[in-house]
Write a protein that holds these residues in place. Structure first.
Motif: not given
Length: 199
Positions: A46-72
């Motif tokens: 969870v980031t302070a100003d850019d939503g939620v990110y996920r990593s499938f390789d132990g934190g080596q690579n990340w991609n953003r996953c939005l909630l149901t609205q960009e503003t949440q």
């Protein structure tokens, strides 16, 4: 106050802390909270100003996953043994994802205050969500489908933790660290100065 590990760089751990390896972080301002899926290399941040990110390789690579609205605005996270990911938000309650953040379901039933600042899961996989702006403490025994209030409506709960004996610990504004071993029926204060916890 965050009792969970929050750092400039995410670390991965091996051999019961015998070895630490530096990992990358999402390309965003700051990580405020992260959770690790049991028995896998999945990490959700969870980031302070850019939503939620996920990593499938132990934190080596990340991609953003939005909630149901960009503003949440996401504030905290929890993950159960089934891999269900829960995200608390600053004004929209709790959301759940069963597919690693690709899609989300709102879980509002029973929440009168939807500003959530902290979350925890106990050994029986019950969920706890701590509110802000005097939001109180919520509890769910059915994976977030329904919530009941455990009181504390006059406090902001910025940190939650539940130990193996199901004792609930919370950091409440203007009070400090409190705990309950009877599902919120009675709360006691731990003798830790508030200034020490907030410095």
């Amino acid at each position: 106050l965050f009792l969970l590990c929050v750092a400039i760089c995410v670390l991965s751990i091996n051999s019961f802390a015998a070895t630490w390896n530096a990992a990358t972080t999402p390309q965003t301002a700051s990580v405020t909270n992260f959770v690790h899926a049991e028995s896998s290399s999945k990490i959700f941040a969870v980031t302070a100003d850019d939503g939620v990110y996920r990593s499938f390789d132990g934190g080596q690579n990340w991609n953003r996953c939005l909630l149901t609205q960009e503003t949440q605005v996401a504030t905290c996270a929890a993950i159960n043994k089934k891999g269900n990911l829960y995200i608390g938000t600053i004004s929209d309650g709790v959301f759940m994802s069963t597919d690693d953040g690709s899609s989300w379901t709102a879980l509002p039933n029973g929440m009168t205050n939807k500003g959530i600042m902290s979350m925890a899961i106990d050994k029986n996989q019950n969920l706890y969500a701590g509110g802000w702006l005097e939001g109180g403490l919520y509890y769910s025994s059915n994976e977030g489908q329904n919530w009941i209030s455990l009181g504390l409506e006059n406090h902001d709960l910025t940190t939650l933790f539940v130990d193996t004996k199901s004792t609930i610990y919370a950091y409440a504004d203007q009070v400090g660290l409190i705990y309950s071993n009877n599902l919120g029926a009675k709360w006691d204060t731990l003798d830790i100065p508030v200034n020490y916890l907030t410095d």
